[in-house]
Design a protein around this motif. Sequence first.
Motif, PDB file in Angstrom:
ATOM      1  N   ILE C  26       5.477  28.534 -10.293  1.00 46.53           N
ATOM      2  CA  ILE C  26       6.684  27.709 -10.276  1.00 46.53           C
ATOM      3  C   ILE C  26       7.435  27.961  -8.976  1.00 46.53           C
ATOM      4  N   ALA C  27       7.871  26.866  -8.337  1.00 43.25           N
ATOM      5  CA  ALA C  27       8.656  26.985  -7.093  1.00 43.25           C
ATOM      6  C   ALA C  27      10.017  26.337  -7.337  1.00 43.25           C
ATOM      7  N   THR C  30      11.412  21.429 -10.455  1.00 41.44           N
ATOM      8  CA  THR C  30      12.023  20.150 -10.858  1.00 41.44           C
ATOM      9  C   THR C  30      11.140  19.366 -11.815  1.00 41.44           C
ATOM     10  N   VAL C  33      10.190  22.454 -15.154  1.00 39.99           N
ATOM     11  CA  VAL C  33      11.262  22.786 -16.096  1.00 39.99           C
ATOM     12  C   VAL C  33      11.601  21.563 -16.962  1.00 39.99           C
ATOM     13  N   ASP C  34      11.656  20.419 -16.317  1.00 42.40           N
ATOM     14  CA  ASP C  34      11.942  19.180 -17.042  1.00 42.40           C
ATOM     15  C   ASP C  34      10.917  18.978 -18.158  1.00 42.40           C
ATOM     16  N   ARG C  37      11.021  21.564 -21.009  1.00 40.58           N
ATOM     17  CA  ARG C  37      12.086  21.300 -21.976  1.00 40.58           C
ATOM     18  C   ARG C  37      11.633  20.275 -23.010  1.00 40.58           C
ATOM     19  N   GLU C  38      10.816  19.321 -22.570  1.00 41.99           N
ATOM     20  CA  GLU C  38      10.272  18.321 -23.500  1.00 41.99           C
ATOM     21  C   GLU C  38       9.073  18.873 -24.267  1.00 41.99           C
ATOM     22  N   SER C  97      16.584  12.714  -5.188  1.00 39.81           N
ATOM     23  CA  SER C  97      18.002  12.722  -4.797  1.00 39.81           C
ATOM     24  C   SER C  97      18.216  13.893  -3.853  1.00 39.81           C
ATOM     25  N   PRO C  98      19.343  13.914  -3.137  1.00 37.99           N
ATOM     26  CA  PRO C  98      19.575  15.046  -2.227  1.00 37.99           C
ATOM     27  C   PRO C  98      19.471  16.399  -2.936  1.00 37.99           C
ATOM     28  N   GLN C  99      19.985  16.472  -4.167  1.00 36.37           N
ATOM     29  CA  GLN C  99      19.928  17.734  -4.903  1.00 36.37           C
ATOM     30  C   GLN C  99      18.487  18.124  -5.214  1.00 36.37           C
ATOM     31  N   LEU C 100      17.718  17.155  -5.697  1.00 37.45           N
ATOM     32  CA  LEU C 100      16.322  17.447  -6.035  1.00 37.45           C
ATOM     33  C   LEU C 100      15.532  17.787  -4.774  1.00 37.45           C
ATOM     34  N   ARG C 101      15.884  17.139  -3.660  1.00 39.41           N
ATOM     35  CA  ARG C 101      15.171  17.430  -2.405  1.00 39.41           C
ATOM     36  C   ARG C 101      15.481  18.848  -1.913  1.00 39.41           C
ATOM     37  N   ASN C 102      16.663  19.339  -2.267  1.00 39.01           N
ATOM     38  CA  ASN C 102      16.985  20.731  -1.924  1.00 39.01           C
ATOM     39  C   ASN C 102      16.187  21.720  -2.760  1.00 39.01           C
ATOM     40  N   MET C 103      15.713  21.281  -3.894  1.00 40.03           N
ATOM     41  CA  MET C 103      15.032  22.172  -4.827  1.00 40.03           C
ATOM     42  C   MET C 103      13.511  22.098  -4.695  1.00 40.03           C
TER      43      MET C 103
END
Lengths: 739, 202, 325
Positions: C26-27, C30, C33-34, C37-38, C97-103
């Motif tokens: 895991i890195a 995104t 984890v998603d 959870r499912e 999104s910018p947030q996801l691209r940061n992750m």
Amino acid sequence: MTVSTIGNPMTRVDGRAKVTGRARYAADFNQPGQLYAVIVSATVGLGRITGIQAAEVERMPGVVALITHRNAEKLAYLPHKAGIDPATGERLHVLQDDTVRFYGQPVALVVADTLDHAERAATALRVTYEARPPLVDPMDPKAESIVPDTRGRVSPDRARGDADKAVAGAPVTLDATYEMARENHNPMEPHATIAAWSGDRLTLWSKSQYLVNEQAEIAAVFGMPVENIEVICPFIGGAFGTSLRTWPHVTLAALAARQVGKPVKLVLTRKQMFFTTGHRPRTLQRVALGATNDGKLTGVVHEGTGETSRYEQFMEALTAVTDYLYSCPNVRTQYRLTELDTGTPNHMRGPGEASGIFALESAMDELSYKLGIDPIELRRRNEPEKDEAENKPFSSRSLMQCYALGAERFGWARRTPEPRSMRDGRLLIGMGAATATYPAFHAPANARVRLLADGTVEVEAAASDMGPGTYTSMTQVAAETLGLPPERIRFRLGRSSYPQTPSHGGSWTMASVGSAIQAACIEAQAQVSRLATADSASPLYNVAAGELEWSDGRLRRRGETTGISYREIVAKAGAPIEADGSAQRDPEVAERYSMHSFGAVFAEVAVDPDVGTIRVRRIVGAYGIGRVVNPLLARSQCTGGMIGGMGMALMERTVLDSRDGRPVNAHMADYLMPVNLDIPELDAHFVDEVDPHVNALGVKGLGEIALVGTAPAIANAVFHATGTRVRSLPIHIEDVLTA
Amino acid sequence: MVENRSESYVQGPVLSRREALLAGAGTVALAALPSQSTAATGSPAKEVSPMTLTMTVNGELHVLTIDPRQSILDVLRETLDLTGTKKGCNQGACGACTVLVDGKRIVSCLTLACMHDGARIETIEGLEKDGVLHPLQEAFVAHEGLQCGFCTPGQIMSGVGCIAEGHAGSTDEIRFWMSGNICRCGAYPGIVAAVADAAGRD
Amino acid sequence: MLPFTMEKPESAEAAIAAAAGGARYIAGGTTLVDLMREEVERPERLVDINALPLGGIRVEGDDLVIGALARMSEVAADRNVQRLQPLIAESLIEGASPQLRNMASMGGNMLQRVRCPYFRMLDAGCNKRTPGSGCAAIDGLNAGHAILGTSEHCVATHPSDVAVALVALDATMRVRGPEGERSFPIEELFRLPGDTPHLEHTLLPGELIVELRVPGGPYSRRARYLKVRDRASYEFALVSAAAALSVEGGVIREARLAVGGVGTRPWRLRDCEAALVGKRLERPAFEAAAHLATQGARPLQHNHFKVELLPRTIVRALEMAGEVA
């Protein structure tokens, strides 16, 4: 003299709470020792539960209780219907039997010590069913439309003259069908309830647009006294109608909390937000227009069908605008329902009107091209002098002024009438316009005002603020009425124990709650006057009421400058001065006038002729909504409504799989709503409009009309850009790809 | 390319996706297996081993014992009772849960706390210093960058990140770089104005 | 989410050792984890690889080398990436999104799972998630699904944008596993579903993506990524195209073309490329080449529009790359 507070563009009084994270929404009220509940949703669309493998799940880590129809307490479900509940049918009873009425219906509830434990156990629970194929598609040949049973609330059919004959015999006619997809409200805040019992008293921190009804509904469901329940909801993270009714999850939270003897927190997952908390019904509509060659309407037929569940008849005003919007001697409207195996729909921003006006205003636009008459000119030629359905004057109607102002701000004159005639480089440019309208409702409401010795004032009402700015606008009303600066007012809402108000919807909060607050303030002033003039030590002793005036928080004899302040009078009284007020519309005035808001919406779109992308470039709206209490917040409401309308026009659609009724795109990434990059230049204007009849404040409401009209304006612009008429919303890339 | 070269090209109309609603009725049930069958594997009664870690949240050091499954979002909201950060979708698709982790904006719902031992986290609660609002907080109020307020903490934290990244140079740039935060009320014009204003003050 | 254990090794060797026996790396998390959870993903052991020295972006000769742990945002903002391979930067900022691209890490991006809604639903048949359970999408709501490379067992599209660009640019991938290192074209990472849709990539058990290598070419700087979607941002592609052209005297000397949103893997279009070479940089040539793209397309009930949209997207992307309109 105090500067008038009403009409000031003051920033939100709760702004600081919202930008610091201190504003608390339902799920933010963590209680000591609380447990977490997660709903298990049915995975078939119709049928019966045949088995629940409970034992395995009950043994899982952290699980405190597994509640199913087999072990849930039998609830009273006493009769209770508020205005927002369907008149016909009975609400869903949750965990009371083995019946599955629609995909996603709650079939079990897991309660555990942590959210992770509860989620894990809920996923692990095996439920078996005897399943039958549900009917979820109104276009299915097996689907039947029924005449709604409105229980006398309104009539599903209305007519004047002979519309069908008039259309058939008209020199120019248009007859078209329009469709709009099912939508889900998708507020940012999921539904959430934290339930805590103390003996036989229940506290619900619960997302609700109608606190006193949530209190009454849960009292009816549990068969307990209304006064034993308190509902608390100081902030709502958007709702758009989804929190008007009290849905099964509220019952489940209360049920679970009672069963486990601890506070229980229940938050719906985003996916569950598509199951049991209502939706804007998918609609199918036919509009037939007949007109003379010079564009005078001779006949209008509007037939609309909405969807509802098998157990309740949800109705909305789908065809209502057609009755009064334009002048025409022959008008027939008809409303039908299709019963499907889904949850009951409910009101979503601009309910009925927004869907109906898409059909009517698209048809008017189509007619304008057939006639070769400018779309705005066509509206002007059919502008009525009165409400022809009710045969009474409008309390105010500024539609033509809205068109004039909007056209000027938008630059309508630059539009060339021919479709596909405007370009920007490779892009096809289109300009479209449409009428917006919504009734100016007003419901009975109450409020309380408390003048304190420190010179501040507390105002209370069981109202809600889902985003329009109720906190701020009501503060302005109280400040204005009492002649105090708004900083001295503390308006509180969001508790069912506060004075009763109607639901926070239908654009009537300002009119209803605002008028009640105004009345309470006036009553408080009367009390203060009585105290001041009865006190022999007061400078106003024995002054006649007619000689008194209020200014800058002081009571004084007219023409004099000193007088006495609230603070002094309250201090002398030795206790806060409390006054209740209530207000409702004068029934006689309501009988005399037809009361509606009107507006004109203009949209410009750019369509890429190669790949079909449709981007809105500008929207201008002009509205006649009576008095504007706060122009800053009002403009924000309007641009927000336009964005909702953009979603309706170009993105939003809940898709059901016909095989089992599941919403396939029940995910925030798959149910498209506009994001920041979609948002163009948006501009909202208000025409000066004084309506002396609607209510003492002269306000007509804004939340709904802000959305109504945007979708047809965009659809009409898409036609102007491409020459392709899309009669089905949302309009997607493939609809204009081969245009 | 084109592995299925031999397959004939299927002629057909350009179907609208909306026709999806009409088709498919009456076909077989789509669940080819008993519900939740995949959930049966693994031991349902398996206990979790808690993990201990440290996190600096808004400058305050916390030593936490958590379930490894907990997201940073759930640790903030349910463990630390810092409820300013919101759970909008829990699927990384709305941005309401945006916080800064070691200075970068991320969605905290898809971030396992156990992967961030020693991390520095900034949330909406930490922006106000000694009763003075952060310029972006002030700008959100002044420019009406909010309505219901639920997406606001995420918008503001995202905006702080956006400005720090240098992506707030123009209105168009802000729209692009703030598109990871959905606002259902449609306060976007105010949000853009607020970010532009605060960026200009920097 | 099922319980799991977490390890955090500090070297690749330790990570590979830790992963032996079926743990998952895991890195950014995104995707993982998603889906955990499912409970679509159910790993019992996770190996957090973020402490490994696999980040960074460097230039080696004509090659751009991107560490597997470099974040999407970091790569998109890198000056060398923007200068040498603007297609990669453009495809990255159009994704997520910018947030996801940061992750999200570049390695993880290559391995992201499909966006088929039925894949995420435990109560629907999905051969990818549960082999043998059937495919609910084939007779279901499949407007977003693939028209190329499908099988009777799976029709899901590959969701990555940057993978489309990397495949167009002949990028290679270096991986390290229990048996040592190997390199191969990224295109070979992605399997067709065939009758084993649960097998999505060609990594061997325990193999760790180390870096991505993008060779420079005369077409690298005349390259564009076009993503067509109803929403302007934060949406997966209906159809996307990565186009790169080398042009001399108005004539196309070399072309690179790959498309997304239509294939079960990032879809390279070599026939179209060949048809472009030697042609004048004009729309008729683009249209003739784009026409070849739908050969072998097998539309489903609800995605016929992609057969129309695909060549149009290609033409437009070529025009953008060629700066001719």
